[in-house]
Design a protein around this motif. Structure first.
Motif, PDB file in Angstrom:
ATOM      1  N   ARG A 270       0.817  -1.222   0.000  1.00 49.40           N
ATOM      2  CA  ARG A 270       0.000   0.000   0.000  1.00 49.40           C
ATOM      3  C   ARG A 270       0.848   1.268   0.000  1.00 49.40           C
ATOM      4  O   ARG A 270       0.413   2.319  -0.515  1.00 49.40           O
ATOM      5  CB  ARG A 270      -0.929   0.018   1.216  1.00 49.40           C
ATOM      6  N   ALA A 271       2.034   1.217   0.576  1.00 49.32           N
ATOM      7  CA  ALA A 271       2.809   2.441   0.825  1.00 49.32           C
ATOM      8  C   ALA A 271       2.891   3.378  -0.393  1.00 49.32           C
ATOM      9  O   ALA A 271       2.663   4.588  -0.251  1.00 49.32           O
ATOM     10  CB  ALA A 271       4.203   2.066   1.335  1.00 49.32           C
ATOM     11  N   PRO A 272       3.187   2.872  -1.594  1.00 51.15           N
ATOM     12  CA  PRO A 272       3.307   3.818  -2.724  1.00 51.15           C
ATOM     13  C   PRO A 272       1.976   4.405  -3.193  1.00 51.15           C
ATOM     14  O   PRO A 272       1.975   5.260  -4.086  1.00 51.15           O
ATOM     15  CB  PRO A 272       3.953   2.962  -3.831  1.00 51.15           C
ATOM     16  N   GLN A 273       0.890   3.995  -2.589  1.00 52.58           N
ATOM     17  CA  GLN A 273      -0.413   4.603  -2.888  1.00 52.58           C
ATOM     18  C   GLN A 273      -0.491   6.019  -2.302  1.00 52.58           C
ATOM     19  O   GLN A 273      -1.156   6.901  -2.828  1.00 52.58           O
ATOM     20  CB  GLN A 273      -1.511   3.722  -2.301  1.00 52.58           C
ATOM     21  N   PHE A 274       0.201   6.221  -1.182  1.00 49.90           N
ATOM     22  CA  PHE A 274       0.093   7.491  -0.446  1.00 49.90           C
ATOM     23  C   PHE A 274       0.842   8.615  -1.155  1.00 49.90           C
ATOM     24  O   PHE A 274       1.792   8.390  -1.885  1.00 49.90           O
ATOM     25  CB  PHE A 274       0.694   7.330   0.956  1.00 49.90           C
ATOM     26  N   PHE A 275       0.416   9.820  -0.866  1.00 48.04           N
ATOM     27  CA  PHE A 275       1.165  10.996  -1.312  1.00 48.04           C
ATOM     28  C   PHE A 275       1.413  11.880  -0.095  1.00 48.04           C
ATOM     29  O   PHE A 275       0.479  12.268   0.601  1.00 48.04           O
ATOM     30  CB  PHE A 275       0.373  11.800  -2.351  1.00 48.04           C
ATOM     31  N   ALA A 276       2.684  12.165   0.151  1.00 48.77           N
ATOM     32  CA  ALA A 276       3.027  13.051   1.265  1.00 48.77           C
ATOM     33  C   ALA A 276       3.849  14.203   0.723  1.00 48.77           C
ATOM     34  O   ALA A 276       4.636  14.030  -0.224  1.00 48.77           O
ATOM     35  CB  ALA A 276       3.816  12.283   2.322  1.00 48.77           C
ATOM     36  N   TYR A 277       3.662  15.359   1.291  1.00 48.78           N
ATOM     37  CA  TYR A 277       4.418  16.529   0.823  1.00 48.78           C
ATOM     38  C   TYR A 277       4.719  17.452   1.991  1.00 48.78           C
ATOM     39  O   TYR A 277       3.813  17.856   2.725  1.00 48.78           O
ATOM     40  CB  TYR A 277       3.602  17.290  -0.229  1.00 48.78           C
ATOM     41  N   ALA A 278       6.019  17.747   2.155  1.00 50.60           N
ATOM     42  CA  ALA A 278       6.410  18.645   3.234  1.00 50.60           C
ATOM     43  C   ALA A 278       7.252  19.801   2.706  1.00 50.60           C
ATOM     44  O   ALA A 278       7.787  20.593   3.480  1.00 50.60           O
ATOM     45  CB  ALA A 278       7.188  17.865   4.294  1.00 50.60           C
ATOM     46  N   ASP A 279       7.320  19.913   1.382  1.00 46.23           N
ATOM     47  CA  ASP A 279       8.220  20.880   0.762  1.00 46.23           C
ATOM     48  C   ASP A 279       7.493  22.162   0.388  1.00 46.23           C
ATOM     49  O   ASP A 279       7.526  22.629  -0.743  1.00 46.23           O
ATOM     50  CB  ASP A 279       8.849  20.214  -0.477  1.00 46.23           C
ATOM     51  N   TRP A 280       6.743  22.675   1.316  1.00 48.42           N
ATOM     52  CA  TRP A 280       6.045  23.953   1.141  1.00 48.42           C
ATOM     53  C   TRP A 280       5.798  24.518   2.530  1.00 48.42           C
ATOM     54  O   TRP A 280       5.963  23.809   3.535  1.00 48.42           O
ATOM     55  CB  TRP A 280       4.739  23.750   0.344  1.00 48.42           C
ATOM     56  N   PRO A 281       5.407  25.777   2.625  1.00 49.85           N
ATOM     57  CA  PRO A 281       5.299  26.373   3.968  1.00 49.85           C
ATOM     58  C   PRO A 281       3.975  26.105   4.668  1.00 49.85           C
ATOM     59  O   PRO A 281       3.765  26.587   5.783  1.00 49.85           O
ATOM     60  CB  PRO A 281       5.464  27.872   3.694  1.00 49.85           C
ATOM     61  N   GLY A 282       3.082  25.367   4.064  1.00 50.62           N
ATOM     62  CA  GLY A 282       1.783  25.087   4.676  1.00 50.62           C
ATOM     63  C   GLY A 282       1.815  23.845   5.541  1.00 50.62           C
ATOM     64  O   GLY A 282       2.886  23.339   5.903  1.00 50.62           O
ATOM     65  N   TYR A 283       0.637  23.324   5.866  1.00 46.97           N
ATOM     66  CA  TYR A 283       0.539  22.145   6.742  1.00 46.97           C
ATOM     67  C   TYR A 283       1.214  20.936   6.105  1.00 46.97           C
ATOM     68  O   TYR A 283       1.252  20.813   4.882  1.00 46.97           O
ATOM     69  CB  TYR A 283      -0.919  21.837   7.065  1.00 46.97           C
TER      70      TYR A 283
END
Ligand SMILES: Cc1ncc(COP(=O)(O)O)c(C=O)c1O
Length: 491
Positions: A270-283
């Protein structure tokens, strides 16, 4: 039309609540009937008194909850995990099974589940420049949509014109080094036929490729039918090599629309189903599914529906549905010139016409005129045109009326004769390339067929005949143009 009297979405002065609801009810009066067992597509009606009210109340309770952040709304996480657990258990996974580590997500529907199954498979192989998926042509169109959205190549596998299943050898032959996913349906939407899942999963596993079972349609029907004694072949996590399964709760779990479950055999898949993003100034953002903000309404409504019906409720509804399927199949067999395209093995009845004097598209219109709404399917790749009936529990009390209605509609269709389109129009449909379609040509075609003006015509036989005469790519383009004509803002 004054603004408050019309249906404009933003009147100058707000409209009282009761009146707004009346307006919506008046609009709804023009719709096909969602309840009552006379609409054999789009809707899934168990005919259980009080269930709608329960689901609506549950929906309302969670409508404003946001699935964006499960830590802020743990109620949603609890209900989502419970839905996934129930689906996993029903489909051969969970503690004590050969698939104890099944995990999953709740999505907005079958299409989203399939897109995510393809995404997970694609993103598990970042080494591949041109990932590919192998899909029998009877697989749902949403796989083609997934391939299109995700830039994955689609390798279609033909189906046998008699069994309507792919040959396992053809599936095996279609698998290449770049293949990331092999698909089987349980059952296919069009014909209700269950693919040879065990064999397909075996060839996928032998090639080291994921195998997705699309049980969007049948995932909440086949297990109950099997418990009732139907000869349902293995199609779930009990089958080695099956890596993911989709099952729509807004189909045979009878939940309101907007809810499906995508299961994976283990968290790593399942792991590659997810999308995570931390490269912006928002949440910090992590989305298991395509939507980010999503309403808790459909999840709460599905949870309420499952808990209220329970296993005994679903078994009872499956028994009723099974009997309705048998009754409808008998009704088809009783009409001269009609033939079941496949012996029903799930909850679909699909038939064709063997007699050229009996035009299926005219028959569909004649049924519509009598208040029975069926779904025409165009001839495709050696498979004849057909009529699809999705059968739900609410159909059961109608079966006795359907037989005479079908016979009467067939007689009327014979009397009316097949659709005859002008030969030059048919020749045009057969020879035109999508690129050659000009706005004038489209407008002329649409006007000739009675399309446009914000609504589809009552009789669709001419439209279906024209579409059928067109090669596949032109069919697609015409569909886009025709629906584009319907989707115009009102001012
Ligand atoms: C087998 C199958 N897969 C996928 C889908 C797509 O589901 P949805 O319309 O919920 O996106 C359907 C819908 O009928 C289906 O029957």
């Amino acid at each position: 039309m004054t603004e408050t009297a019309g249906t404009g979405a933003l009147p100058v002065e707000g409209v009282p609540a009761a009146r707004v609801l009346d307006e919506i009810r008046a609009l709804r009066a023009g719709d096909r009937p969602t309840h009552g067992g006379r609409l054999f597509a789009y809707v899934y009606d168990p005919g259980v008194a009080g269930l709608d009210e329960l689901a609506q109340a549950a929906y309302a309770e969670s409508a404003h909850v946001n699935g964006l952040d499960p830590t802020a709304f743990p109620s949603l996480l609890t209900m989502e995990n419970a839905l996934v657990g129930a689906a996993a258990r029903l489909l051969g996974g969970g503690p004590g099974t050969s698939a104890p580590d099944v995990v999953g997500s709740v999505t907005s529907g079958g299409t989203e589940s399939l897109i995510l199954a393809v995404k997970a498979a694609r993103d598990a192989r970042p080494d591949l420049a041109e990932p590919r998926i192998v899909v029998p042509v009877s697989g749902h169109a949403a796989f083609a949509k997934a391939a299109h959205y995700l830039r994955v190549a689609l390798d279609p596998v033909p189906v046998d014109p008699v069994t309507l299943r792919p040959a396992v050898a053809d599936v095996a032959a279609a698998i290449r080094p770049e293949t990331v996913l092999v698909v089987a349906s349980a059952p296919s939407y069009a014909h209700g036929v269950i693919d040879p899942v065990a064999e397909i999963a075996a060839v996928a596993a032998a090639a080291g490729v994921r195998c997705h079972v699309d049980a969007c349609f049948g995932g909440w029907a086949l297990p109950w039918l099997r418990r009732l004694g139907a000869p349902v072949p293995p199609f779930d996590f009990a089958v080695p090599g099956v890596t993911s399964i989709s099952a729509d709760l807004h189909k045979y779990a009878y939940a309101p629309k907007g809810v499906s479950v995508l299961l994976h055999r283990d968290p790593g898949l399942r792991a590659p189903q997810f999308f995570a993003y931390a490269d912006w100034p928002g949440y910090t953002m992590v989305n298991p599914v395509i939507a980010s903000t999503r309403s808790g309404g459909p999840i709460a409504a599905a949870y309420a529906t499952l808990r209220h019906l329970g296993e005994d409720g679903y078994l009872r509804l499956a028994a009723v549905t099974r009997d309705a399927v048998a009754g409808l199949a008998d009704a088809v067999r009783a009409v001269d010139g009609l033939r079941l395209l496949a012996e029903p093995e799930s909850t679909v009845v699909c038939f064709t016409a063997d007699d050229p004097a009996l035009d299926l598209f005219v028959l569909v219109d004649e049924l519509t005129a009598r208040g029975w709404h069926t779904q025409p399917q165009l001839a495709y790749a050696g498979l004849p045109a057909s009529v699809h009936l999705t059968v739900t529990a609410a159909v059961a009390p109608r079966v006795a009326e359907f037989g005479p209605a079908l016979a009467e509609a067939a007689a009327a269709a014979r009397a009316a004769g097949p659709v005859v389109l002008p030969p030059e129009l048919l020749a045009l449909a057969g020879s035109l390339t999508p690129e050659a379609l000009t706005p004038d040509l489209i407008a002329g075609l649409a006007a000739g067929l009675g399309l446009g003006g914000g609504a589809a015509p009552d009789r669709m036989a001419a439209v279906n005949t024209l579409l059928q005469a067109a090669p596949v790519r032109l069919r697609e383009r015409l569909l886009v143009e025709f629906v584009g004509l319907l989707q115009r803002p009102t001012w």
